[in-house]
Enzyme design. Sequence first.
Site: not given
Ligand code: F6P
Length: 373
Positions: A135, A170, A297, A299
Amino acid sequence: MTKYIGILTSGGDCPGLNAAIRGVGKAALGFYGMQLIGFRDGFRGFMENRTMELDGDMLSGILTQGGTILGTSRDKPHRMPVGGKVIDVTDVIVDNYHTHHLDVLVCLGGGGTQKNAYRLAQRGLNIITLPKTIDNDVILTDVTFGFDTALSVATEAVDRLHSTAHSHHRIIVVEIMGNKVGWLALGAGIAGGADAILIPEIPYDVERVADAIRSRSHKGKRFSLVAVAEGAIAKQDVLALRAAEGKVAKAKTRAAQVSAEAELDQREAQHAGNTMRLAKQLEKLTGLESRVTILGYLQRGGTPSAADRLLATRLGTACTDLISKGRYGVMVAARGDDTKAVPLEDVARKLKFVPPDHSWVATARRVGTCLGD
Ligand code: F6P
């Protein structure tokens, strides 16, 4: 005297954690002759005394691996679910620190970890943190490791979605991680040439986004890419959410806190389907078929980029330099090509939001990207 280092990874994982563990470990063992022990699954593993030996063999071959060999969790020392109850296990953690004769505990984590680590420092433990998260929302560091890799993944996704959006005429709304901050959506949106980018820091008006898409259609471009951060919020919802967050922050009694948190949970749950709702609204307003892709995930997983490996290794080795000097209670921040030790108290409980006048925001506007405002 040989120094004893404990190390753990906490919060959501990200690419570059293993590179950082390796950086700390190789410099500590090989360069400084210190001792190192890993704790599994963040503060939970520390509390439960679950360790991992980190010798030369364990540290070898992990530079390019995603995730964390130590495992991680989002557990907090002061609010740990144990046996069906949520309890404060800080005393256990303090005891374990002393049982292992640690000179320092190195915590690799994002915003939540900085807060928890600072609490432990206030209890007298020697703590050093490294800033990780896709983030990029940790303050006082140029950047966090994990961000560069996630930026490439999200950008490639926006690239790939372009051709299919174009073929089918789209709108594709692509949801990019970033619950509270929009660095990733903004960066990937600019790099991938999204037509609209919506981030939590700039509440959006769906009519504005629809206008931008319609105006593209009038110019013959009957497709659009909308990059939306998971925490992006419509103007009409922002007041209620901020009010709920404010109540939690101001709650003085336990009862007030429980009720404020319940209200906030409800608001956040309502917000959860925001991207789907947005796509439906845009379809209705523009007459173009809409589809949603949630990157999720993807990312966070996989091989770290070269930039993340380099950053994590730099921060990890700089961490051992600080340990050798007995400099504790700090986060190792990236500053240009150098690193800087910043006091944990300056980092804890703060997030690095995208400032409205940030150059990336200006850049997006200059190239005609709609930011929804
Ligand atoms: O690592 C931060 C983050 O990627 C946020 O952008 C996201 O909201 C969160 O983790 C979600 O992660 P988890 O589902 O593992 O708590």
